[in-house]
Design an enzyme around this catalytic site. Structure first.
Site, PDB file in Angstrom:
ATOM      1  N   ARG A 235       0.594  -1.659  -0.145  1.00  0.00           N
ATOM      2  CA  ARG A 235       0.203   0.160   0.163  1.00  0.00           C
ATOM      3  C   ARG A 235       0.616   1.472   0.155  1.00  0.00           C
ATOM      4  NH1 ARG A 235      -3.228  -3.143  -1.271  1.00  0.00           N
ATOM      5  NH2 ARG A 235      -5.236  -3.660  -0.706  1.00  0.00           N
ATOM      6  N   GLU A 264      -4.904   7.043  -5.401  1.00  0.00           N
ATOM      7  CA  GLU A 264      -5.053   6.546  -6.183  1.00  0.00           C
ATOM      8  C   GLU A 264      -6.533   6.849  -6.662  1.00  0.00           C
ATOM      9  OE1 GLU A 264      -5.213   1.862  -4.645  1.00  0.00           O
ATOM     10  OE2 GLU A 264      -2.790   2.486  -4.669  1.00  0.00           O
ATOM     11  N   HIS A 283      -2.497  -0.092  -9.837  1.00  0.00           N
ATOM     12  CA  HIS A 283      -2.696  -1.183  -8.488  1.00  0.00           C
ATOM     13  C   HIS A 283      -3.113  -2.777  -8.780  1.00  0.00           C
ATOM     14  CE1 HIS A 283      -4.350  -1.144  -4.539  1.00  0.00           C
ATOM     15  NE2 HIS A 283      -4.579  -2.558  -4.470  1.00  0.00           N
TER      16      HIS A 283
END
Length: 326
Positions: A235, A264, A283
């Site tokens: 993360r 994000e 991601h």
């Protein structure tokens, strides 16, 4: 006389057709939120009993969301990270929260290995140069590419992903050591600062928790050997974007491969997007076909278990794994 079907709320943005394909065979009333905002979430939660959560974190299950869900009995996260949930509120309400731990471990670990190869050999850098019309043969040689097998790899976090990453890096000849919150019976363990000081490639596989948020701040990244590489498949909040940018701009880090970011999507004007030493991914390290099948199977199996009165797997909060209708 059969009991009333469970109401299953699907917050994950899969689209109506995929939701029907995945959950249509269940003896449940499957519903979607009318809108993907706070109002739509709270309205949908009013009658929801089972929830397939939003892996994008747009529709977070915070304390207010839990309070808006008087019938909520179980929440399933189609992924690993649970930072967008209020675990205490769910536990206090007696609602178990489960994730799909291990379902995408091999896929994420393979991405980490591929990214380390890319950074070590400058593959993406060379691709960009050639596509722009250049032929940087001498410059590429002068940059000093390294064989990955000659490098020391440090793994931060030895859960399913970290364990698989360690296996893959060892298979190509790297010496691997690790730090984890729980020490394993195998492998070379080092304390965090020692691990950083002796890692040519640092692979971050930790969950984001209050303890790990900001763990790799600028001062800690400075402990890495000059010219080290950073690969983050965990993360963004663990290694703050600005700390990474500072390290690559100073040359302390020779490169970074990032699948995750503090915000994000990564803002369009963020300087990380323009830095030649950084490889970026949206991601999707775990988004292989097999991993997606594995995760969907785990989600459906857990929903079935909840409906049938069997304990659900991979509960991450302090609630009973046996789901009880409210």
């Amino acid at each position: 006389m059969s009991s009333k079907p469970w109401q299953l709320l699907v917050l994950a943005p899969l689209g109506a057709e995929r939701v029907h394909d995945a959950f249509g065979a269940l003896d449940a009333e499957v519903v979607l939120p009318a809108s993907r905002d706070r109002e739509g979430l709270h309205t949908a939660l009013a009658e929801a009993e089972l929830v397939v959560a939003d892996f994008t974190s747009t529709l977070a299950i915070d304390a207010d969301a839990v309070a808006a869900a008087p019938k909520l009995a179980f929440v399933q996260m189609p992924g690993l990270g649970v930072e967008s949930f209020d675990l205490q509120a769910l536990t206090a309400a007696g609602v178990p929260l489960a994730n799909t731990a291990g379902a995408n471990a091999q896929s994420v670990a393979e991405w980490a290995l591929a990214a380390a190869f890319d950074l070590s050999r400058g593959i993406t850098w060379a691709d960009r140069q050639v596509r722009s019309g250049a032929w940087p043969q001498l410059e590429a040689a002068a940059r000093g590419a390294n064989m990955l097998s000659e490098r020391r790899v440090g793994i931060l976090g030895m859960g399913a992903i970290g364990t698989e990453a360690a296996r893959l890096f060892e298979a190509v000849g790297c010496s691997v050591s690790y730090w984890s919150r729980r020490r394993r019976t195998t492998g070379v363990y080092k304390e965090i600062d020692e691990l950083l000081a002796t890692s040519d490639v640092l692979v971050v596989c930790l969950p984001l928790t209050p303890e790990t948020r900001g763990m790799l701040h600028a001062q800690r990244l400075a402990l890495l050997p000059q010219g080290a590489l950073l690969v983050n498949v965990a993360r963004g909040g663990i290694a703050p974007d600005e700390a990474i940018l500072e390290a690559v701009e100073s040359g302390s880090l020779a490169g970074a491969a990032l699948d995750v970011f503090e915000q994000e999507p990564l803002p369009a004007d963020h300087p990380l997007r323009r830095h030649e030493a950084v490889v970026l991914s949206p991601h999707t390290a775990g988004a292989t076909r097999r991993a997606q099948r594995n995760m969907l199977t785990a989600v459906v199996d857990n929903i079935k278990a909840a409906m049938e009165g069997r304990p659900v797997a991979n509960v991450v909060n302090d609630a009973d794994a046996l789901v009880r209708r409210r």
